[in-house]
Design an enzyme around this catalytic site. Structure first.
Site, PDB file in Angstrom:
ATOM      1  N   PHE A  14       0.838  -1.211   0.000  1.00  0.00           N
ATOM      2  CA  PHE A  14       0.000   0.000   0.000  1.00  0.00           C
ATOM      3  C   PHE A  14       0.877   1.268   0.000  1.00  0.00           C
ATOM      4  CE2 PHE A  14      -2.477   2.720   3.286  1.00  0.00           C
ATOM      5  CZ  PHE A  14      -2.882   3.615   2.316  1.00  0.00           C
ATOM      6  N   ILE A  57      13.846  -9.315   1.556  1.00  0.00           N
ATOM      7  CA  ILE A  57      14.885  -8.476   2.185  1.00  0.00           C
ATOM      8  C   ILE A  57      15.846  -9.331   3.001  1.00  0.00           C
ATOM      9  CG2 ILE A  57      13.629  -6.291   2.257  1.00  0.00           C
ATOM     10  CD1 ILE A  57      12.915  -7.072   5.238  1.00  0.00           C
ATOM     11  N   TYR A 144       4.157  -8.430  16.374  1.00  0.00           N
ATOM     12  CA  TYR A 144       4.427  -7.354  15.407  1.00  0.00           C
ATOM     13  C   TYR A 144       5.051  -6.143  16.107  1.00  0.00           C
ATOM     14  CZ  TYR A 144       3.008  -3.649  12.033  1.00  0.00           C
ATOM     15  OH  TYR A 144       2.957  -2.585  11.162  1.00  0.00           O
ATOM     16  N   LYS A 148       8.844  -4.868  15.322  1.00  0.00           N
ATOM     17  CA  LYS A 148       9.012  -3.517  14.767  1.00  0.00           C
ATOM     18  C   LYS A 148       9.813  -2.640  15.754  1.00  0.00           C
ATOM     19  CE  LYS A 148       7.200  -2.044  11.440  1.00  0.00           C
ATOM     20  NZ  LYS A 148       7.601  -2.018   9.991  1.00  0.00           N
ATOM     21  N   ASN A 173      -2.417   3.911  11.583  1.00  0.00           N
ATOM     22  CA  ASN A 173      -3.638   3.642  10.799  1.00  0.00           C
ATOM     23  C   ASN A 173      -3.771   4.511   9.548  1.00  0.00           C
ATOM     24  OD1 ASN A 173      -4.300   2.853  13.767  1.00  0.00           O
ATOM     25  ND2 ASN A 173      -5.677   1.680  12.455  1.00  0.00           N
ATOM     26  N   VAL A 189     -10.674   1.230   6.804  1.00  0.00           N
ATOM     27  CA  VAL A 189     -11.313   2.206   5.911  1.00  0.00           C
ATOM     28  C   VAL A 189     -11.618   1.550   4.563  1.00  0.00           C
ATOM     29  CG1 VAL A 189     -10.979   4.368   4.648  1.00  0.00           C
ATOM     30  CG2 VAL A 189     -10.318   4.215   7.057  1.00  0.00           C
ATOM     31  N   ARG A 212      -8.944   5.091  17.054  1.00  0.00           N
ATOM     32  CA  ARG A 212      -7.680   5.038  16.319  1.00  0.00           C
ATOM     33  C   ARG A 212      -7.376   6.438  15.785  1.00  0.00           C
ATOM     34  NH1 ARG A 212      -7.744   1.031  18.692  1.00  0.00           N
ATOM     35  NH2 ARG A 212      -7.443  -1.119  17.997  1.00  0.00           N
TER      36      ARG A 212
HETATM   37  N1  LIG Z   1      -0.594   1.068   6.662  1.00  0.00           N
HETATM   38  C1  LIG Z   1      -0.598   1.409   7.945  1.00  0.00           C
HETATM   39  O1  LIG Z   1      -1.624   1.798   8.501  1.00  0.00           O
HETATM   40  C2  LIG Z   1       0.677   1.348   8.749  1.00  0.00           C
HETATM   41  C3  LIG Z   1       0.622   1.736  10.104  1.00  0.00           C
HETATM   42  C4  LIG Z   1       1.778   1.655  10.848  1.00  0.00           C
HETATM   43  C5  LIG Z   1       2.977   1.254  10.280  1.00  0.00           C
HETATM   44  N2  LIG Z   1       2.990   0.887   8.975  1.00  0.00           N
HETATM   45  C6  LIG Z   1       4.266   0.414   8.413  1.00  0.00           C
HETATM   46  O2  LIG Z   1       4.422   0.922   7.100  1.00  0.00           O
HETATM   47  C7  LIG Z   1       5.053  -0.035   6.265  1.00  0.00           C
HETATM   48  C8  LIG Z   1       4.229  -0.283   5.001  1.00  0.00           C
HETATM   49  O3  LIG Z   1       2.927  -0.664   5.388  1.00  0.00           O
HETATM   50  P1  LIG Z   1       1.826  -1.034   4.291  1.00  0.00           P
HETATM   51  O4  LIG Z   1       0.519  -0.680   4.869  1.00  0.00           O
HETATM   52  O5  LIG Z   1       2.216  -0.503   2.977  1.00  0.00           O
HETATM   53  O6  LIG Z   1       1.952  -2.613   4.302  1.00  0.00           O
HETATM   54  P2  LIG Z   1       1.713  -3.659   3.115  1.00  0.00           P
HETATM   55  O7  LIG Z   1       1.467  -4.970   3.783  1.00  0.00           O
HETATM   56  O8  LIG Z   1       0.736  -3.146   2.142  1.00  0.00           O
HETATM   57  O9  LIG Z   1       3.145  -3.702   2.400  1.00  0.00           O
HETATM   58  C9  LIG Z   1       4.215  -4.468   2.896  1.00  0.00           C
HETATM   59  C10 LIG Z   1       4.931  -5.041   1.693  1.00  0.00           C
HETATM   60  O10 LIG Z   1       6.066  -5.788   2.174  1.00  0.00           O
HETATM   61  C11 LIG Z   1       6.170  -6.942   1.344  1.00  0.00           C
HETATM   62  N3  LIG Z   1       6.950  -7.953   2.069  1.00  0.00           N
HETATM   63  C12 LIG Z   1       6.571  -8.728   3.113  1.00  0.00           C
HETATM   64  N4  LIG Z   1       7.581  -9.510   3.501  1.00  0.00           N
HETATM   65  C13 LIG Z   1       8.635  -9.225   2.687  1.00  0.00           C
HETATM   66  C14 LIG Z   1       9.970  -9.706   2.586  1.00  0.00           C
HETATM   67  N5  LIG Z   1      10.445 -10.659   3.408  1.00  0.00           N
HETATM   68  N6  LIG Z   1      10.776  -9.177   1.630  1.00  0.00           N
HETATM   69  C15 LIG Z   1      10.312  -8.224   0.772  1.00  0.00           C
HETATM   70  N7  LIG Z   1       9.062  -7.744   0.819  1.00  0.00           N
HETATM   71  C16 LIG Z   1       8.239  -8.222   1.769  1.00  0.00           C
HETATM   72  C17 LIG Z   1       4.746  -7.365   1.058  1.00  0.00           C
HETATM   73  O11 LIG Z   1       4.623  -8.194  -0.084  1.00  0.00           O
HETATM   74  C18 LIG Z   1       4.074  -6.004   0.878  1.00  0.00           C
HETATM   75  O12 LIG Z   1       4.090  -5.612  -0.489  1.00  0.00           O
HETATM   76  C19 LIG Z   1       5.254  -1.281   7.115  1.00  0.00           C
HETATM   77  O13 LIG Z   1       6.594  -1.287   7.571  1.00  0.00           O
HETATM   78  C20 LIG Z   1       4.306  -1.088   8.293  1.00  0.00           C
HETATM   79  O14 LIG Z   1       4.801  -1.679   9.476  1.00  0.00           O
HETATM   80  C21 LIG Z   1       1.870   0.913   8.189  1.00  0.00           C
END
Ligand SMILES: NC(=O)c1ccc[n+]([C@@H]2O[C@H](COP(=O)([O-])OP(=O)(O)OC[C@H]3O[C@@H](n4cnc5c(N)ncnc54)[C@H](O)[C@@H]3O)[C@@H](O)[C@H]2O)c1
Length: 315
Positions: A14, A57, A144, A148, A173, A189, A212
């Site tokens: 995302f 990664i 998680y 993190k 969020n 959402v 949230r």
């Molecule tokens: N979206 C939110 O509300 C939110 C809130 C707090 C923190 N974050 C942080 O933001 C970052 C992105 O979140 P997001 O919502 O885009 O998540 P997402 O799940 O949409 O994207 C994560 C991506 O990481 C990839 N992935 C998973 N394991 C992997 C690996 N071993 N090697 C390579 N790629 C891998 C997945 O395929 C996915 O495309 C994350 O680090 C998350 O912890 C997001």
């Protein structure tokens, strides 16, 4: 060009895919590493200055191949919170070991790294006694949050021991265009808008009074790009959010109104194992004071823009 060669891990997710779209016009070349475990390669645009590497990664050889030319790393790849309770070791391996390895390889391979931006999470606060919650607090209750938060510590280790120019952003969020219902782990959402589209009730876990801090994706993109550019961010941890609480019931009402319904039906279900947090809002005073950042989008503005994007065919 503002940036040279950049790497976005998790770039097919995302936030990663939205970030890549922005980076393409201001970087020489964008590399994406994503194993597509939850991401979608079709979310990425076609471009001669974008290289997609399908892989993990945790793959040292892949990192050694890409990193020498990279000036800026955005580390977004992660196993999400729902997967973390289903597979605690998988969470540890990707979120903690993967983050650690990326830091180590960045130190070894990058000769001119300008920034390592790590997206952490407001999940490190658990049920905080102070709302909005400042960066100084933590309460780890889920795998998680543990993985993190531990990676945040390694970011600091690599900053203090080896001067890797890290910045840590704790997001809360995030919602908005690019959040796809095709991803079963997408946020509430996107799920609510999709339920309305399908003519199904809005599913709420618990009684819906849990709150949230919903943050619009454009505000998050703004901070991510500034964090990679401005010196004030280096070595610091910042909350990224609005500082405002919204209950899930209020969110349901807002989406009901925006989609043109008086009171859209809701369906209450028992809480899931990950639904441990009763109240959440993050304190963004530090970001405001240190780098003069404030969120630009209210919840209503962000929801309206998200709805427009959905109605316009997600383009
Ligand atoms: N979206 C939110 O509300 C939110 C809130 C707090 C923190 N974050 C942080 O933001 C970052 C992105 O979140 P997001 O919502 O885009 O998540 P997402 O799940 O949409 O994207 C994560 C991506 O990481 C990839 N992935 C998973 N394991 C992997 C690996 N071993 N090697 C390579 N790629 C891998 C997945 O395929 C996915 O495309 C994350 O680090 C998350 O912890 C997001």
């Amino acid at each position: 060009m503002k940036y040279g060669n950049v790497l976005v891990t998790g770039g097919a997710g995302f936030l990663g895919s939205q970030l890549v779209k922005k980076l393409l016009s201001i970087s020489e070349h964008v590399h994406v590493i994503d194993d597509l475990s939850t991401g979608n390669v079709n979310a990425l645009p076609q471009s001669a200055t974008l290289t997609f590497h399908r892989g993990s990664i945790t793959n040292e050889e892949l990192l050694e191949q890409i990193l020498p030319e990279v000036e800026c790393i955005f580390h977004l790849a992660c196993r999400n919170i729902l997967l973390s309770v289903q597979d605690i070791e998988g969470d540890l391996h990707t979120n903690l070991y993967g983050g650690f390895l990326l830091l180590r390889k960045a130190k070894e391979c990058c000769s001119h790294l300008k920034r390592f931006v790590y997206t952490s999470t407001a999940s490190v606060y658990g049920n905080a006694p102070v709302i909005p919650t400042p960066e100084s607090y933590f309460n780890i209750t889920l795998p998680y949050s543990a993985s993190k938060f531990s990676t945040e510590h390694y970011c600091k280790v690599f900053y203090h021991m080896y001067q890797v120019p890290v910045t840590i952003l704790r997001l809360s969020n995030v919602f908005g265009p690019g959040q796809l219902i095709e991803n079963p782990y997408c946020g509430v959402v996107a799920k609510f808008f999709d339920a309305v589209e399908q003519g199904e009730p809005l599913t709420i876990y618990g009684d819906g009074t849990q709150t949230r801090d919903f943050t619009y994706v454009e505000d998050v993109m703004d901070v991510l790009l500034r964090a990679a550019w401005e010196p004030g961010f280096v070595g610091n941890v910042y909350n990224v959010g609005t500082g405002r609480e919204t209950s899930v019931n209020e969110l349901a009402e807002a989406i009901s109104t925006i989609t043109g319904h008086l009171s859209y039906p809701t369906l209450y279900k028992p809480k899931r194992v990950v639904d441990k947090v009763y109240r959440r809002a993050v304190d963004v005073t530090a970001l405001q004071t240190d780098v003069q950042w404030t969120p630009r989008y209210s919840l209503t503005d962000g929801l309206r823009k998200t709805y427009d994007w959905l109605r316009e065919g997600k383009v």
